[in-house]
Design an enzyme around this catalytic site. Structure first.
Site, PDB file in Angstrom:
ATOM      1  N   LYS A  20       0.732  -1.119   0.076  1.00 18.21           N
ATOM      2  CA  LYS A  20       0.133  -0.212   0.237  1.00 18.21           C
ATOM      3  C   LYS A  20       1.608   1.368  -0.020  1.00 18.21           C
ATOM      4  O   LYS A  20       1.783   1.734   0.405  1.00 18.21           O
ATOM      5  CB  LYS A  20      -0.601   0.061   1.442  1.00 18.21           C
ATOM      6  CG  LYS A  20      -2.007  -1.186   0.950  1.00 18.21           C
ATOM      7  CD  LYS A  20      -3.004  -1.385   2.064  1.00 18.21           C
ATOM      8  CE  LYS A  20      -3.726  -2.715   2.845  1.00 18.21           C
ATOM      9  NZ  LYS A  20      -4.553  -2.464   4.012  1.00 18.21           N
ATOM     10  N   TYR A  60     -11.865  -3.202  -3.287  1.00 21.63           N
ATOM     11  CA  TYR A  60     -12.232  -3.264  -1.790  1.00 21.63           C
ATOM     12  C   TYR A  60     -14.243  -3.032  -1.516  1.00 21.63           C
ATOM     13  O   TYR A  60     -14.686  -3.240  -0.428  1.00 21.63           O
ATOM     14  CB  TYR A  60     -12.509  -2.369  -0.470  1.00 21.63           C
ATOM     15  CG  TYR A  60     -10.809  -2.389  -0.137  1.00 21.63           C
ATOM     16  CD1 TYR A  60     -10.388  -3.260   0.305  1.00 21.63           C
ATOM     17  CD2 TYR A  60      -9.219  -1.274  -0.820  1.00 21.63           C
ATOM     18  CE1 TYR A  60      -8.927  -3.435   0.705  1.00 21.63           C
ATOM     19  CE2 TYR A  60      -8.022  -1.481   0.279  1.00 21.63           C
ATOM     20  CZ  TYR A  60      -8.150  -2.458   0.374  1.00 21.63           C
ATOM     21  OH  TYR A  60      -6.689  -2.789   0.988  1.00 21.63           O
ATOM     22  N   ARG A 115       3.042  -6.605   9.542  1.00 20.34           N
ATOM     23  CA  ARG A 115       2.445  -5.906  10.016  1.00 20.34           C
ATOM     24  C   ARG A 115       3.357  -5.684  10.871  1.00 20.34           C
ATOM     25  O   ARG A 115       2.985  -4.187  11.609  1.00 20.34           O
ATOM     26  CB  ARG A 115       0.815  -6.336   9.672  1.00 20.34           C
ATOM     27  CG  ARG A 115       0.305  -6.081   8.508  1.00 20.34           C
ATOM     28  CD  ARG A 115      -1.044  -6.218   8.503  1.00 20.34           C
ATOM     29  NE  ARG A 115      -1.919  -6.126   6.968  1.00 20.34           N
ATOM     30  CZ  ARG A 115      -2.559  -6.398   6.483  1.00 20.34           C
ATOM     31  NH1 ARG A 115      -3.352  -7.076   7.704  1.00 20.34           N
ATOM     32  NH2 ARG A 115      -3.675  -6.154   5.420  1.00 20.34           N
ATOM     33  N   ASN A 125      -1.350  -0.514   7.439  1.00 18.41           N
ATOM     34  CA  ASN A 125      -0.950  -1.173   7.913  1.00 18.41           C
ATOM     35  C   ASN A 125       0.223  -1.943   6.627  1.00 18.41           C
ATOM     36  O   ASN A 125       0.120  -3.241   6.614  1.00 18.41           O
ATOM     37  CB  ASN A 125      -2.141  -2.439   7.830  1.00 18.41           C
ATOM     38  CG  ASN A 125      -3.005  -2.349   7.423  1.00 18.41           C
ATOM     39  OD1 ASN A 125      -3.095  -1.997   6.075  1.00 18.41           O
ATOM     40  ND2 ASN A 125      -4.460  -3.569   8.236  1.00 18.41           N
ATOM     41  N   HIS A 128      -1.488  -5.338   1.404  1.00 14.92           N
ATOM     42  CA  HIS A 128      -3.094  -6.640   1.606  1.00 14.92           C
ATOM     43  C   HIS A 128      -2.567  -8.090   1.017  1.00 14.92           C
ATOM     44  O   HIS A 128      -1.713  -8.156  -0.080  1.00 14.92           O
ATOM     45  CB  HIS A 128      -3.488  -5.567   0.603  1.00 14.92           C
ATOM     46  CG  HIS A 128      -5.166  -6.010   0.081  1.00 14.92           C
ATOM     47  ND1 HIS A 128      -6.174  -6.464   0.531  1.00 14.92           N
ATOM     48  CD2 HIS A 128      -4.855  -7.298  -1.177  1.00 14.92           C
ATOM     49  CE1 HIS A 128      -6.739  -7.402  -0.156  1.00 14.92           C
ATOM     50  NE2 HIS A 128      -6.148  -7.507  -1.366  1.00 14.92           N
ATOM     51  N   GLU A 139      -9.417 -10.477  -7.117  1.00 14.81           N
ATOM     52  CA  GLU A 139      -8.535  -9.587  -7.067  1.00 14.81           C
ATOM     53  C   GLU A 139      -7.250  -9.740  -8.433  1.00 14.81           C
ATOM     54  O   GLU A 139      -7.242  -8.519  -9.042  1.00 14.81           O
ATOM     55  CB  GLU A 139      -7.932  -9.551  -6.142  1.00 14.81           C
ATOM     56  CG  GLU A 139      -9.006  -9.021  -4.770  1.00 14.81           C
ATOM     57  CD  GLU A 139      -8.574  -9.546  -3.101  1.00 14.81           C
ATOM     58  OE1 GLU A 139      -7.125  -9.352  -3.418  1.00 14.81           O
ATOM     59  OE2 GLU A 139      -9.587  -9.128  -1.822  1.00 14.81           O
TER      60      GLU A 139
HETATM   61  N1  UDP Z   1      -8.799  -0.906   7.954  1.00 13.50           N
HETATM   62  C1  UDP Z   1      -9.343   0.315   8.148  1.00 13.50           C
HETATM   63  N2  UDP Z   1     -10.292  -0.251   9.624  1.00 13.50           N
HETATM   64  C2  UDP Z   1     -10.370  -0.179  10.008  1.00 13.50           C
HETATM   65  C3  UDP Z   1     -10.431  -1.576   9.367  1.00 13.50           C
HETATM   66  C4  UDP Z   1      -9.717  -2.218   8.311  1.00 13.50           C
HETATM   67  O1  UDP Z   1      -8.416   1.004   7.818  1.00 13.50           O
HETATM   68  O2  UDP Z   1     -11.568  -0.887  11.249  1.00 13.50           O
HETATM   69  C5  UDP Z   1      -8.568  -1.273   6.555  1.00 13.50           C
HETATM   70  C6  UDP Z   1      -6.753  -1.596   6.588  1.00 13.50           C
HETATM   71  O3  UDP Z   1      -6.325  -0.985   5.962  1.00 13.50           O
HETATM   72  C7  UDP Z   1      -7.279  -3.692   6.267  1.00 13.50           C
HETATM   73  C8  UDP Z   1      -8.817  -2.572   4.944  1.00 13.50           C
HETATM   74  O4  UDP Z   1      -9.242  -1.494   5.400  1.00 13.50           O
HETATM   75  O5  UDP Z   1      -6.500  -4.087   6.005  1.00 13.50           O
HETATM   76  C9  UDP Z   1      -9.056  -4.214   3.929  1.00 13.50           C
HETATM   77  O6  UDP Z   1     -10.311  -4.302   6.155  1.00 13.50           O
HETATM   78  P1  UDP Z   1     -10.298  -6.174   5.984  1.00 13.50           P
HETATM   79  O7  UDP Z   1     -11.037  -6.724   7.160  1.00 13.50           O
HETATM   80  O8  UDP Z   1     -10.552  -6.726   4.093  1.00 13.50           O
HETATM   81  O9  UDP Z   1      -9.262  -6.423   6.362  1.00 13.50           O
HETATM   82  P2  UDP Z   1      -7.394  -7.680   5.646  1.00 13.50           P
HETATM   83  O10 UDP Z   1      -7.930  -8.111   4.973  1.00 13.50           O
HETATM   84  O11 UDP Z   1      -6.131  -6.461   5.058  1.00 13.50           O
HETATM   85  O12 UDP Z   1      -6.742  -7.223   7.226  1.00 13.50           O
HETATM   86 MG    MG Z   2      -9.255  -8.514   3.617  1.00 16.85          MG
END
Ligand code: UDP
Ligand code: MG
Length: 165
Positions: A20, A60, A115, A125, A128, A139
């Site tokens: 990211k 997303y 992470r 974080n 992805h 994706e």
């Molecule tokens: N995210 C955020 N706040 C939250 C939860 C998620 O900004 O409370 C963002 C974060 O960048 C995360 C992305 O949304 O990586 C996608 O969320 P997901 O639950 O799919 O997590 P991931 O698959 O990336 O672990």
């Molecule tokens: Mg995710």
């Protein structure tokens, strides 16, 4: 069935990984690529770009109704730095890459994960990774869906390296 994400549960399995903008601006691209390479996975596609709003929203899409959605799309598309989008291939890569990446909230991530090593904010974080075969399929198609975007290849010593006996 053969598809963008390869064949589930085989060595042709593929996943979508993206550094990211925070990861790019902090100079973590090499470190992240290195972890996947050293683990034994194969890079089959890579590009650097500032994603359009439409692309980020499609990527997303499942999170459209969440309170952080708008901020998330703004962050990914800001252009403060590009993202580095990749496809990695290899045995169990979807599940293994999620383990290498660590929990969504870096404060919950296990030491040794990407992470945990490189972030302390859930909204920044660093990386992805597709969370299932179906998301990998969606994706990879979204980011690398054109013919020729994915280059499958095999190191000359692959069979020997991958031996289980
Ligand atoms: N995210 C955020 N706040 C939250 C939860 C998620 O900004 O409370 C963002 C974060 O960048 C995360 C992305 O949304 O990586 C996608 O969320 P997901 O639950 O799919 O997590 P991931 O698959 O990336 O672990
Ligand atoms: Mg995710």
């Amino acid at each position: 069935t053969v598809s963008f994400a390869g064949r589930k549960g085989t060595e042709s399995e593929r996943t979508f990984i993206m550094v990211k903008p925070d990861g790019v601006t902090r100079g973590l691209v090499g470190e992240i690529i290195s972890r996947f390479e050293k683990r034994g996975y194969k890079l089959v596609a890579i590009k650097s770009l500032v994603p359009s709003r439409q692309l980020a929203e499609q990527h997303y899409g499942d999170l459209r109704t969440r309170p952080f959605f708008k901020g998330l799309v703004n962050y990914i598309t800001s252009g403060k730095a590009p993202v580095v989008a990749m496809v990695w291939e290899g045995r169990d890569v979807i599940r293994q890459s999620r383990a290498m990446i660590g929990a969504t909230n870096p404060l919950e991530a296990v030491p040794g994960t990407i992470r945990h090593a490189f972030s302390i904010s859930i909204g920044r974080n660093v990386i992805h990774g597709s969370d299932s075969f179906d998301s990998a399929e969606k994706e990879i198609g979204l980011w690398f869906g054109k013919p020729g975007d994915l280059v499958s290849w095999e190191p000359v010593n692959w069979n020997w390296i991958m031996a289980e006996n």
